[in-house]
Write a protein that holds these residues in place. Structure first.
Motif, PDB file in Angstrom:
ATOM      1  N   PHE A   4      -1.765  21.811 -21.086  1.00 50.81           N
ATOM      2  CA  PHE A   4      -2.305  21.231 -19.843  1.00 50.81           C
ATOM      3  C   PHE A   4      -1.671  21.938 -18.654  1.00 50.81           C
ATOM      4  O   PHE A   4      -0.459  22.171 -18.623  1.00 50.81           O
ATOM      5  CB  PHE A   4      -2.022  19.732 -19.761  1.00 50.81           C
ATOM      6  CG  PHE A   4      -2.529  19.108 -18.499  1.00 50.81           C
ATOM      7  CD1 PHE A   4      -3.878  18.830 -18.341  1.00 50.81           C
ATOM      8  CD2 PHE A   4      -1.666  18.840 -17.437  1.00 50.81           C
ATOM      9  CE1 PHE A   4      -4.352  18.276 -17.163  1.00 50.81           C
ATOM     10  CE2 PHE A   4      -2.133  18.293 -16.252  1.00 50.81           C
ATOM     11  CZ  PHE A   4      -3.489  18.004 -16.114  1.00 50.81           C
ATOM     12  N   ASN A   5      -2.501  22.257 -17.651  1.00 49.04           N
ATOM     13  CA  ASN A   5      -2.042  23.034 -16.500  1.00 49.04           C
ATOM     14  C   ASN A   5      -2.507  22.347 -15.215  1.00 49.04           C
ATOM     15  O   ASN A   5      -3.713  22.165 -14.986  1.00 49.04           O
ATOM     16  CB  ASN A   5      -2.609  24.452 -16.563  1.00 49.04           C
ATOM     17  CG  ASN A   5      -2.288  25.129 -17.895  1.00 49.04           C
ATOM     18  OD1 ASN A   5      -1.261  25.759 -18.038  1.00 49.04           O
ATOM     19  ND2 ASN A   5      -3.169  24.965 -18.878  1.00 49.04           N
ATOM     20  N   ASP A   6      -1.548  21.988 -14.364  1.00 49.22           N
ATOM     21  CA  ASP A   6      -1.869  21.250 -13.140  1.00 49.22           C
ATOM     22  C   ASP A   6      -2.627  22.092 -12.116  1.00 49.22           C
ATOM     23  O   ASP A   6      -3.625  21.653 -11.549  1.00 49.22           O
ATOM     24  CB  ASP A   6      -0.572  20.752 -12.470  1.00 49.22           C
ATOM     25  CG  ASP A   6       0.065  19.613 -13.241  1.00 49.22           C
ATOM     26  OD1 ASP A   6      -0.675  18.720 -13.662  1.00 49.22           O
ATOM     27  OD2 ASP A   6       1.295  19.635 -13.412  1.00 49.22           O
ATOM     28  N   THR A  20     -11.072  20.805 -20.676  1.00 54.99           N
ATOM     29  CA  THR A  20     -11.514  20.507 -19.320  1.00 54.99           C
ATOM     30  C   THR A  20     -11.049  21.618 -18.396  1.00 54.99           C
ATOM     31  O   THR A  20      -9.972  22.195 -18.592  1.00 54.99           O
ATOM     32  CB  THR A  20     -10.957  19.150 -18.843  1.00 54.99           C
ATOM     33  OG1 THR A  20     -11.416  18.889 -17.516  1.00 54.99           O
ATOM     34  CG2 THR A  20      -9.449  19.124 -18.866  1.00 54.99           C
ATOM     35  N   GLY A  21     -11.861  21.955 -17.422  1.00 53.71           N
ATOM     36  CA  GLY A  21     -11.513  23.027 -16.503  1.00 53.71           C
ATOM     37  C   GLY A  21     -12.082  24.367 -16.924  1.00 53.71           C
ATOM     38  O   GLY A  21     -13.076  24.456 -17.652  1.00 53.71           O
ATOM     39  N   THR A  81      -5.432  29.859 -15.280  1.00 49.12           N
ATOM     40  CA  THR A  81      -6.337  28.761 -14.957  1.00 49.12           C
ATOM     41  C   THR A  81      -7.091  29.038 -13.659  1.00 49.12           C
ATOM     42  O   THR A  81      -6.532  29.538 -12.685  1.00 49.12           O
ATOM     43  CB  THR A  81      -5.569  27.440 -14.833  1.00 49.12           C
ATOM     44  OG1 THR A  81      -4.570  27.571 -13.822  1.00 49.12           O
ATOM     45  CG2 THR A  81      -4.889  27.085 -16.148  1.00 49.12           C
ATOM     46  N   GLU A  88      -9.256  26.469 -12.432  1.00 46.72           N
ATOM     47  CA  GLU A  88      -9.510  25.164 -11.845  1.00 46.72           C
ATOM     48  C   GLU A  88      -8.274  24.295 -12.056  1.00 46.72           C
ATOM     49  O   GLU A  88      -7.514  24.505 -13.013  1.00 46.72           O
ATOM     50  CB  GLU A  88     -10.722  24.486 -12.490  1.00 46.72           C
ATOM     51  CG  GLU A  88     -12.037  25.192 -12.234  1.00 46.72           C
ATOM     52  CD  GLU A  88     -13.216  24.472 -12.883  1.00 46.72           C
ATOM     53  OE1 GLU A  88     -13.011  23.367 -13.437  1.00 46.72           O
ATOM     54  OE2 GLU A  88     -14.339  25.018 -12.839  1.00 46.72           O
ATOM     55  N   PRO A  89      -8.042  23.325 -11.173  1.00 41.76           N
ATOM     56  CA  PRO A  89      -6.911  22.415 -11.398  1.00 41.76           C
ATOM     57  C   PRO A  89      -7.166  21.516 -12.601  1.00 41.76           C
ATOM     58  O   PRO A  89      -8.314  21.338 -13.025  1.00 41.76           O
ATOM     59  CB  PRO A  89      -6.852  21.608 -10.100  1.00 41.76           C
ATOM     60  CG  PRO A  89      -8.241  21.665  -9.543  1.00 41.76           C
ATOM     61  CD  PRO A  89      -8.782  23.014  -9.924  1.00 41.76           C
ATOM     62  N   ASP A  90      -6.087  20.966 -13.135  1.00 38.14           N
ATOM     63  CA  ASP A  90      -6.166  20.035 -14.271  1.00 38.14           C
ATOM     64  C   ASP A  90      -6.940  20.648 -15.436  1.00 38.14           C
ATOM     65  O   ASP A  90      -7.822  20.017 -16.031  1.00 38.14           O
ATOM     66  CB  ASP A  90      -6.801  18.713 -13.846  1.00 38.14           C
ATOM     67  CG  ASP A  90      -5.996  17.995 -12.784  1.00 38.14           C
ATOM     68  OD1 ASP A  90      -4.751  18.188 -12.764  1.00 38.14           O
ATOM     69  OD2 ASP A  90      -6.581  17.267 -11.979  1.00 38.14           O
ATOM     70  N   THR A  91      -6.610  21.887 -15.759  1.00 39.31           N
ATOM     71  CA  THR A  91      -7.251  22.575 -16.878  1.00 39.31           C
ATOM     72  C   THR A  91      -6.434  22.353 -18.149  1.00 39.31           C
ATOM     73  O   THR A  91      -5.212  22.493 -18.144  1.00 39.31           O
ATOM     74  CB  THR A  91      -7.381  24.078 -16.598  1.00 39.31           C
ATOM     75  OG1 THR A  91      -8.349  24.277 -15.559  1.00 39.31           O
ATOM     76  CG2 THR A  91      -7.827  24.836 -17.839  1.00 39.31           C
ATOM     77  N   ALA A  92      -7.136  22.034 -19.219  1.00 39.77           N
ATOM     78  CA  ALA A  92      -6.482  21.862 -20.524  1.00 39.77           C
ATOM     79  C   ALA A  92      -7.242  22.665 -21.561  1.00 39.77           C
ATOM     80  O   ALA A  92      -8.478  22.602 -21.631  1.00 39.77           O
ATOM     81  CB  ALA A  92      -6.439  20.390 -20.930  1.00 39.77           C
TER      82      ALA A  92
END
Length: 469
Positions: free
Chosen positions: A59-61, A82-83, A124, A126-130
């Motif tokens: 997960f990446n903020d 997601t992302g 990443t 986009e934000p909140d990419t998992a």
């Protein structure tokens, strides 16, 4: 933006084995659903049946989070939950494509299969990419890893967000340039029974590359209760089992029966379990003795086994066990001749010493030279031939042992008429110990291995070469 409704499809890349999959994603006002990993459908499209054992999620903020470039000794299936990410892959395996680069974007509708030894890195977008990845091995401090600097000038990856503007770990910043990278070698190949006739031929065929390992009874006990932990088996891609108990007459004694079952069944079962659990291709050498010899035609791979004696029974039992391994080749052969004590050397010695032998004339088959077996095994492995059983003997017209003896006499400059025919019953009439029953017909049909692209040499031509050297 995730694209909905795509068909499941495959895109090849310039890096061998690195494959991009478009995934069907089904969405509505509530959200979306996809089959992230579907073994049956994806292997049907050519994805290796890689046997994942662990599922990880990263997960990446923030936008621009950058990780890699890391090459691990296992395969990975990477997809986005997601992302959106930009991915960069660099081939860090030994070979002609070392340093090859591929980049693309991944969102929930795209996934990628990353083979062992290919460096992978993700940024990443986009934000909140998992993103999630399935791997087919557990992390180990003793495993072989390789790393490449994200800013390597040779790879020249066009990062969407410049590296000087993103978050990168201190460790990733210190990785070497491509010129200083230690390539990841191929998976190891283990040859058991390396001091036997076939083992010596396999040494000559496969050579002394660093990833080839030759084991003898002294260096690897296949009946040891610790066999499962004797190696880091996930580092091995192939085991060629050339170890066997082959004293067919002694096998009829109480001690021989015990030893034959230990070597040809118990040890084989242990190797089969290791191969199955670790995704290893297991090559096993079998024998014409699994048949009773009553057929009036050459035996095919599909013929039911019907062994006569203890040795044949143990080989048939071993074959049945090996057949359960997902990735296996059973090499069924007969009348093996190689570097060691064998029938041809015995006949040559008798001819030179002026002895006129009586030789069995009611058993028919073909000689098989160990060089042919070794070359055939390498062919099946190199071409990724369909797994299963293959007959592999010399080609040409079948002959009796007496016919072969006469050919040896002739080729060594002696009178072939000095060889006298005898039946099997007559030959063993005065035997002092137990005698194993022999199949009268040991001729094996070679159609399947020829269709796989390997044509064994004529046994007579091979015999002439063997005697000349």
């Amino acid at each position: 933006m995730t694209e909905y409704g795509k068909a499941l499809s495959v895109t090849e890349t310039p890096i061998p084995g690195l494959v991009v999959f478009d995934l069907p994603v089904h969405g509505d006002a509530r959200g979306w659903f996809k089959e992230n990993w579907q073994r049956e459908k994806m292997t049907a499209l050519g994805l290796p049946d890689f046997g994942p054992v662990q599922n990880n999620i990263s997960f990446n903020d923030a936008v621009g989070t950058t990780r890699g470039i890391h090459a691990e000794p296992w395969d990975k299936w990477v997809s986005v939950a997601t992302g959106r990410i930009f991915g960069a892959w660099v081939d860090l395996r030994q070979g002609p494509t070392f340093g090859a680069v591929y980049t693309t974007e991944l969102d929930p509708s795209r996934a990628i299969f990353v083979p062992r030894g290919v460096g992978n890195s993700y940024q990443t977008l986009e934000p909140d990419t998992a993103y999630t990845y399935l791997v087919n091995d557990h992390w180990s401090p003793t495993a072989e890893y390789s790393f490449l600097n994200l800013a390597d000038e040779t790879a020249a990856i066009a990062w969407p967000i410049p590296l000087e503007k993103v978050q990168i770990s201190e460790k990733d910043l210190k990785h070497p340039r491509l010129a200083d990278v230690t390539p990841i070698g191929p998976k190891r190949i283990l040859v058991t029974g390396a001091n036997g006739q076939l083992g010596r031929a396999l040494r000559a065929q496969f050579g002394d590359a660093a990833h080839i390992e030759y084991a003898t009874r002294d260096t690897l006990n296949l009946n040891s209760p610790d066999l499962a932990t004797a190696r880091r088996w996930r580092d091995y891609g192939t085991i060629i089992n050339a170890a066997a108990y082959t004293a067919v007459d002694t096998a009829e004694t109480p001690d021989g029966r015990r030893d034959a079952w230990a070597a040809n069944v118990t040890a084989v079962a242990a190797l089969a379990r290791i191969a199955t659990e670790n995704g290893i291709t297991l090559v096993h050498v079998s024998s014409d003795y699994v048949f009773d010899g009553s057929s009036d035609r050459p035996y095919t791979e599909a013929d039911p086994v019907c062994p006569l004696g203890v040795y044949g029974q143990t080989k048939a039992a071993g074959d049945a066990i090996i057949a359960t391994v997902p990735r296996q080749y059973i090499i069924r052969t007969s009348w093996v001749i190689g570097d060691g004590h064998n029938f041809v050397r015995t006949m040559t010695s008798l001819a030179q010493r002026g002895i006129n032998p009586t030789v069995v004339a009611d058993q028919t088959g073909r000689l098989t030279f160990t060089t042919d077996i070794a070359a055939g095994i390498q062919h099946l492995l190199d071409t990724s031939a369909p797994h299963g059983t293959y007959n592999l003997t010399g080609s040409g017209e079948p002959a009796s042992w007496a016919d072969i003896a006469r050919t040896v006499y002739q080729l060594t400059g002696h009178d072939p008429a000095r060889v006298t025919d005898v039946t099997t019953a007559e030959y063993f009439a005065n035997a002092k110990g137990p005698v194993a029953p022999r199949p009268t017909n040991s001729t094996l049909d070679l159609t399947k291995i020829e269709n796989a692209g390997y044509t064994p040499e004529d046994w007579r031509e091979m015999l002439e070469k063997y005697l000349s050297t």
